[in-house]
Design a protein around this motif. Structure first.
Motif, PDB file in Angstrom:
ATOM      1  N   ALA A 284     -25.156   9.558 -25.891  1.00 32.19           N
ATOM      2  CA  ALA A 284     -26.518  10.032 -25.628  1.00 32.19           C
ATOM      3  C   ALA A 284     -26.492  11.370 -24.897  1.00 32.19           C
TER       4      ALA A 284
ATOM      5  N   ASP B 196     -28.119  14.723 -26.229  1.00 34.15           N
ATOM      6  CA  ASP B 196     -29.107  15.392 -25.382  1.00 34.15           C
ATOM      7  C   ASP B 196     -28.806  16.888 -25.296  1.00 34.15           C
TER       8      ASP B 196
ATOM      9  N   GLU C 258     -38.140  13.380 -23.429  1.00 32.32           N
ATOM     10  CA  GLU C 258     -37.887  12.093 -24.083  1.00 32.32           C
ATOM     11  C   GLU C 258     -36.643  12.230 -24.944  1.00 32.32           C
TER      12      GLU C 258
ATOM     13  N   THR D 128     -34.493   9.627 -27.836  1.00 31.56           N
ATOM     14  CA  THR D 128     -34.276   8.363 -28.527  1.00 31.56           C
ATOM     15  C   THR D 128     -33.002   8.502 -29.344  1.00 31.56           C
TER      16      THR D 128
ATOM     17  N   ARG E  34     -30.109   6.641 -31.905  1.00 31.95           N
ATOM     18  CA  ARG E  34     -29.765   5.550 -32.825  1.00 31.95           C
ATOM     19  C   ARG E  34     -28.257   5.604 -33.044  1.00 31.95           C
TER      20      ARG E  34
ATOM     21  N   ASP F 251     -40.444  19.261 -30.381  1.00 29.47           N
ATOM     22  CA  ASP F 251     -39.777  18.061 -30.862  1.00 29.47           C
ATOM     23  C   ASP F 251     -38.582  18.504 -31.703  1.00 29.47           C
TER      24      ASP F 251
ATOM     25  N   GLU G  29     -34.558  17.151 -33.528  1.00 30.92           N
ATOM     26  CA  GLU G  29     -33.739  16.028 -33.977  1.00 30.92           C
ATOM     27  C   GLU G  29     -32.321  16.516 -34.174  1.00 30.92           C
TER      28      GLU G  29
ATOM     29  N   ALA H 136     -30.461  11.330 -33.135  1.00 30.85           N
ATOM     30  CA  ALA H 136     -31.377  11.355 -31.989  1.00 30.85           C
ATOM     31  C   ALA H 136     -32.594  12.213 -32.307  1.00 30.85           C
ATOM     32  N   ARG H 137     -33.669  11.895 -31.606  1.00 30.76           N
ATOM     33  CA  ARG H 137     -34.886  12.707 -31.593  1.00 30.76           C
ATOM     34  C   ARG H 137     -35.259  12.904 -30.141  1.00 30.76           C
ATOM     35  N   GLY H 138     -35.850  14.043 -29.860  1.00 32.80           N
ATOM     36  CA  GLY H 138     -36.223  14.300 -28.481  1.00 32.80           C
ATOM     37  C   GLY H 138     -37.402  15.239 -28.362  1.00 32.80           C
TER      38      GLY H 138
END
Length: 160
Positions: free
Chosen positions: A76, A80, A99, A101, A103, A129, A131, A146-148
């Motif tokens: 992660a 990030d 944020e 997320t 996977r 946003d 990814e 990931a998405r953030g």
């Protein structure tokens, strides 16, 4: 590019590296994720691509979780940083994570060349946003995505 691991071949040749916190007064010099001054940090480096950014990653065994695989928190953290690089490329500004997320698709192997990729999804003005993914470089197999949501900040240190 002589300091990019040779396992990445010519992939990063000709790509411009994004800002590196190299001066002693750089705000993010000691960032665990990207700071070159952090003694045990990840030192993620992002290079500009037409789609966003790419990052050469080889995770040391010291960050192992399950046998042979990288700890999920470290995966992660790498994602990030890659997403943060994509946000900075898209906005031209330093950003921080609002944020994230992740996977986990497959166990992420330690000591294996990984390619981090990140790109802009949408610029909302106050935030962006993005990814991205980590993939085993030689197999071109995605191991995590990931998405953030990232927020631009003023990178100058705040007065004490």
């Amino acid at each position: 590019m002589s300091d990019v691991p040779t396992a990445f071949g010519d992939f990063f040749t000709g790509l411009a590296e994004q800002h590196v916190a190299s001066r002693p007064d750089d705000t993010f010099r000691y960032c665990f994720g990207c700071g070159p001054g952090h003694p045990s940090g990840l030192r993620v480096r992002c290079f500009q691509t037409p789609e966003g950014v790419a990052a050469p990653i080889v995770v040391p065994r010291i960050y192992e979780g399950p046998p042979g695989a990288v700890h999920g928190g470290i995966v992660a953290a790498y994602l990030d940083e890659v997403l943060g690089g994509a946000a900075a490329r898209a906005t031209g500004k330093v950003t921080v994570t609002g944020e994230l997320t992740v996977r986990y698709v497959k166990p992420v192997p330690a000591e294996t060349p990984l390619l981090g990729r990140g790109r802009l999804l949408a610029d909302h003005g106050r935030y962006v946003d993005v990814e991205g993914s980590l993939e085993e470089f030689s197999a071109r197999r995605v191991v995590a995505t990931a998405r953030g949501r990232f927020f631009p900040i003023d990178p100058r240190p705040r007065p004490a």
